[in-house]
Design an enzyme around this catalytic site. Structure first.
Site, PDB file in Angstrom:
ATOM      1  CB  CYS A  54      -0.979  -0.041   1.231  1.00 47.19           C
ATOM      2  SG  CYS A  54      -2.122  -1.208   1.160  1.00 47.19           S
ATOM      3  CD  GLU A  56      -2.226   4.044   3.150  1.00 40.51           C
ATOM      4  OE1 GLU A  56      -3.386   4.374   3.238  1.00 40.51           O
ATOM      5  OE2 GLU A  56      -1.843   3.128   2.252  1.00 40.51           O
ATOM      6  CB  CYS A  90      -2.262   0.940   6.035  1.00 42.45           C
ATOM      7  SG  CYS A  90      -1.355   0.588   4.365  1.00 42.45           S
TER       8      CYS A  90
END
Length: 131
Positions: A54, A56, A90
């Site tokens: 991801c 993040e 995340c």
């Protein structure tokens, strides 16, 4: 309160560079470290889906690679309505480094939700790191 312009611009740049051949769901993130450095991350998919990262997580990994360990705020940019929130993994990664950081969720229409890592993940799992 809107997202800081410098972080929003950096998150948009990362968004444009996302590698999403499978989901087509782009995410860009940009965080500001405690020292003031802005670090970007984009989501990067893989045909072995478990290896996908991801945005993040990409930003946090870049931050740690640079030797930084804390950030004050992060912008997560998508084109979804409403603005997309970080996934559970995340949230835990963000909490590992800065549980009180400010999080701005922003979409391409300019809609913004501002919260904190702690509000996104109350009761986050934590061990005392040894180093």
């Amino acid at each position: 309160m809107g997202a800081p312009r410098e972080l929003l611009d950096a998150a948009r740049e990362a968004f444009a560079n996302a590698y999403v051949p499978y989901s087509k769901f782009r995410v860009g993130a940009a965080l500001r470290t405690r020292s003031g450095t802005v670090i970007k991350g984009a989501n990067v998919e893989n045909s072995s889906f478990g290896l996908t990262r991801c945005a993040e997580q990409s930003a946090i990994q870049a931050m740690a690679t640079m030797g930084e360990r804390e950030f004050d705020e992060i912008v997560v940019y998508t084109d979804s309505d409403p603005p997309a929130s970080p996934c559970g993994a995340c949230r835990q990664v963000l909490a590992e480094f800065s549980p009180t950081a400010v999080v701005h969720l922003v979409n391409s229409e300019g809609d913004t939700v501002t919260t904190t890592v702690a509000d996104l993940l109350p009761g986050a799992f934590s061990l005392e790191p040894s180093a």
